[in-house]
Design a protein around this motif. Sequence first.
Motif, PDB file in Angstrom:
ATOM      1  N   ILE A  64      18.824   3.031 -10.638  1.00 33.43           N
ATOM      2  CA  ILE A  64      18.766   2.260 -11.781  1.00 33.43           C
ATOM      3  C   ILE A  64      17.701   2.342 -12.774  1.00 33.43           C
ATOM      4  O   ILE A  64      18.009   2.197 -13.850  1.00 33.43           O
ATOM      5  CB  ILE A  64      18.375   0.748 -11.102  1.00 33.43           C
ATOM      6  CG1 ILE A  64      19.406   0.150  -9.928  1.00 33.43           C
ATOM      7  CG2 ILE A  64      17.962  -0.154 -12.191  1.00 33.43           C
ATOM      8  CD1 ILE A  64      19.004  -0.974  -9.329  1.00 33.43           C
ATOM      9  N   TRP A  65      16.837   2.886 -12.420  1.00 31.54           N
ATOM     10  CA  TRP A  65      15.620   3.345 -13.446  1.00 31.54           C
ATOM     11  C   TRP A  65      16.292   4.478 -14.425  1.00 31.54           C
ATOM     12  O   TRP A  65      16.062   4.335 -15.880  1.00 31.54           O
ATOM     13  CB  TRP A  65      14.427   3.621 -12.722  1.00 31.54           C
ATOM     14  CG  TRP A  65      12.904   3.897 -13.565  1.00 31.54           C
ATOM     15  CD1 TRP A  65      12.654   3.082 -14.618  1.00 31.54           C
ATOM     16  CD2 TRP A  65      12.074   4.938 -13.482  1.00 31.54           C
ATOM     17  NE1 TRP A  65      11.460   3.800 -14.963  1.00 31.54           N
ATOM     18  CE2 TRP A  65      10.920   4.684 -14.322  1.00 31.54           C
ATOM     19  CE3 TRP A  65      12.041   6.002 -12.428  1.00 31.54           C
ATOM     20  CZ2 TRP A  65       9.847   5.481 -14.263  1.00 31.54           C
ATOM     21  CZ3 TRP A  65      10.853   6.685 -12.376  1.00 31.54           C
ATOM     22  CH2 TRP A  65       9.792   6.396 -13.552  1.00 31.54           C
ATOM     23  N   ASN A  66      16.753   5.506 -13.875  1.00 26.75           N
ATOM     24  CA  ASN A  66      17.214   6.660 -14.507  1.00 26.75           C
ATOM     25  C   ASN A  66      18.444   6.342 -15.176  1.00 26.75           C
ATOM     26  O   ASN A  66      18.353   6.797 -16.532  1.00 26.75           O
ATOM     27  CB  ASN A  66      17.514   7.718 -13.291  1.00 26.75           C
ATOM     28  CG  ASN A  66      16.329   8.596 -13.020  1.00 26.75           C
ATOM     29  OD1 ASN A  66      15.482   8.768 -13.674  1.00 26.75           O
ATOM     30  ND2 ASN A  66      16.450   9.070 -11.623  1.00 26.75           N
ATOM     31  N   ASP A  67      19.257   5.399 -14.826  1.00 27.23           N
ATOM     32  CA  ASP A  67      20.528   5.150 -15.587  1.00 27.23           C
ATOM     33  C   ASP A  67      20.121   4.195 -16.791  1.00 27.23           C
ATOM     34  O   ASP A  67      20.518   4.638 -17.719  1.00 27.23           O
ATOM     35  CB  ASP A  67      21.392   3.937 -14.521  1.00 27.23           C
ATOM     36  CG  ASP A  67      22.325   5.033 -13.858  1.00 27.23           C
ATOM     37  OD1 ASP A  67      22.376   6.306 -13.657  1.00 27.23           O
ATOM     38  OD2 ASP A  67      22.733   4.514 -12.854  1.00 27.23           O
ATOM     39  N   PHE A  68      19.095   3.160 -16.534  1.00 31.77           N
ATOM     40  CA  PHE A  68      18.531   2.591 -17.666  1.00 31.77           C
ATOM     41  C   PHE A  68      17.966   3.484 -18.900  1.00 31.77           C
ATOM     42  O   PHE A  68      18.111   3.550 -19.989  1.00 31.77           O
ATOM     43  CB  PHE A  68      17.463   1.564 -17.503  1.00 31.77           C
ATOM     44  CG  PHE A  68      16.939   0.859 -18.640  1.00 31.77           C
ATOM     45  CD1 PHE A  68      17.656  -0.042 -19.541  1.00 31.77           C
ATOM     46  CD2 PHE A  68      15.710   1.217 -18.885  1.00 31.77           C
ATOM     47  CE1 PHE A  68      17.303  -0.391 -20.489  1.00 31.77           C
ATOM     48  CE2 PHE A  68      15.161   0.565 -20.156  1.00 31.77           C
ATOM     49  CZ  PHE A  68      15.957  -0.335 -20.830  1.00 31.77           C
ATOM     50  N   SER A  69      17.248   4.656 -18.291  1.00 29.66           N
ATOM     51  CA  SER A  69      16.392   5.243 -19.356  1.00 29.66           C
ATOM     52  C   SER A  69      17.585   6.308 -20.056  1.00 29.66           C
ATOM     53  O   SER A  69      17.369   6.710 -21.216  1.00 29.66           O
ATOM     54  CB  SER A  69      15.622   6.434 -18.554  1.00 29.66           C
ATOM     55  OG  SER A  69      14.513   5.562 -17.943  1.00 29.66           O
ATOM     56  N   LYS A  70      18.580   6.747 -19.444  1.00 32.76           N
ATOM     57  CA  LYS A  70      19.710   7.533 -19.910  1.00 32.76           C
ATOM     58  C   LYS A  70      20.533   6.738 -20.941  1.00 32.76           C
ATOM     59  O   LYS A  70      20.997   7.233 -22.088  1.00 32.76           O
ATOM     60  CB  LYS A  70      20.484   8.122 -18.947  1.00 32.76           C
ATOM     61  CG  LYS A  70      19.900   9.324 -18.163  1.00 32.76           C
ATOM     62  CD  LYS A  70      20.918   9.599 -17.046  1.00 32.76           C
ATOM     63  CE  LYS A  70      20.383  10.199 -15.718  1.00 32.76           C
ATOM     64  NZ  LYS A  70      21.299  10.542 -14.893  1.00 32.76           N
ATOM     65  N   TYR A  71      20.959   5.465 -20.465  1.00 34.95           N
ATOM     66  CA  TYR A  71      22.069   4.843 -21.143  1.00 34.95           C
ATOM     67  C   TYR A  71      21.277   3.728 -21.986  1.00 34.95           C
ATOM     68  O   TYR A  71      22.060   2.925 -22.764  1.00 34.95           O
ATOM     69  CB  TYR A  71      23.084   4.516 -20.457  1.00 34.95           C
ATOM     70  CG  TYR A  71      23.506   5.681 -19.509  1.00 34.95           C
ATOM     71  CD1 TYR A  71      24.176   6.825 -20.225  1.00 34.95           C
ATOM     72  CD2 TYR A  71      23.506   5.960 -18.069  1.00 34.95           C
ATOM     73  CE1 TYR A  71      24.596   7.908 -19.580  1.00 34.95           C
ATOM     74  CE2 TYR A  71      23.923   7.025 -17.523  1.00 34.95           C
ATOM     75  CZ  TYR A  71      24.513   8.050 -18.191  1.00 34.95           C
ATOM     76  OH  TYR A  71      24.886   9.049 -17.528  1.00 34.95           O
ATOM     77  N   GLY A  72      20.192   3.044 -21.546  1.00 32.76           N
ATOM     78  CA  GLY A  72      19.743   1.852 -22.229  1.00 32.76           C
ATOM     79  C   GLY A  72      20.498   0.588 -22.056  1.00 32.76           C
ATOM     80  O   GLY A  72      20.541  -0.244 -23.257  1.00 32.76           O
ATOM     81  N   ASN A  73      21.265   0.660 -21.168  1.00 34.61           N
ATOM     82  CA  ASN A  73      22.356  -0.820 -20.998  1.00 34.61           C
ATOM     83  C   ASN A  73      21.487  -1.888 -20.328  1.00 34.61           C
ATOM     84  O   ASN A  73      21.147  -1.909 -19.119  1.00 34.61           O
ATOM     85  CB  ASN A  73      23.330  -0.383 -20.221  1.00 34.61           C
ATOM     86  CG  ASN A  73      24.205  -1.617 -20.390  1.00 34.61           C
ATOM     87  OD1 ASN A  73      23.897  -2.804 -20.126  1.00 34.61           O
ATOM     88  ND2 ASN A  73      25.775  -1.263 -20.533  1.00 34.61           N
TER      89      ASN A  73
END
Length: 129
Positions: A64-73
Amino acid sequence: MSTFDQVVDNVKTFANFKCLTIEEEALIEEIAHEIKARTMNGCTGCEYCMPCPFGVNIPKNFRIWNDFSKYGNYAVTRKAYYEDLKCEEQSSMCKQCGKCEALCPQHIAIRDDLKRVAQDMETKIKSHE
């Protein structure tokens, strides 16, 4: 694909196939590099760190953390962390025992990163409502 018609339709995708230009390939490479550079830690989701004695879902928190950092959703992240994860699975429930770190083949500073996940979820996601 579950029908022959779907197979035929998918094959048609390549009827007028054209290779990417050098410029297009370079742009894709640049964008991929930019997204990868935003990764917060190198968790592969192997789950060697699991089970956490306190119920924290370490790989899911990091995903979840990595996905947020990558995509900012923000909306996707808020749902994934605050709705899809049970409260006991959230990073803030880490008791800093260190059992997970001894098992991690990537040698991730799991305890420190779980603190950062909790902080980011509180300051970047929850406050963004």
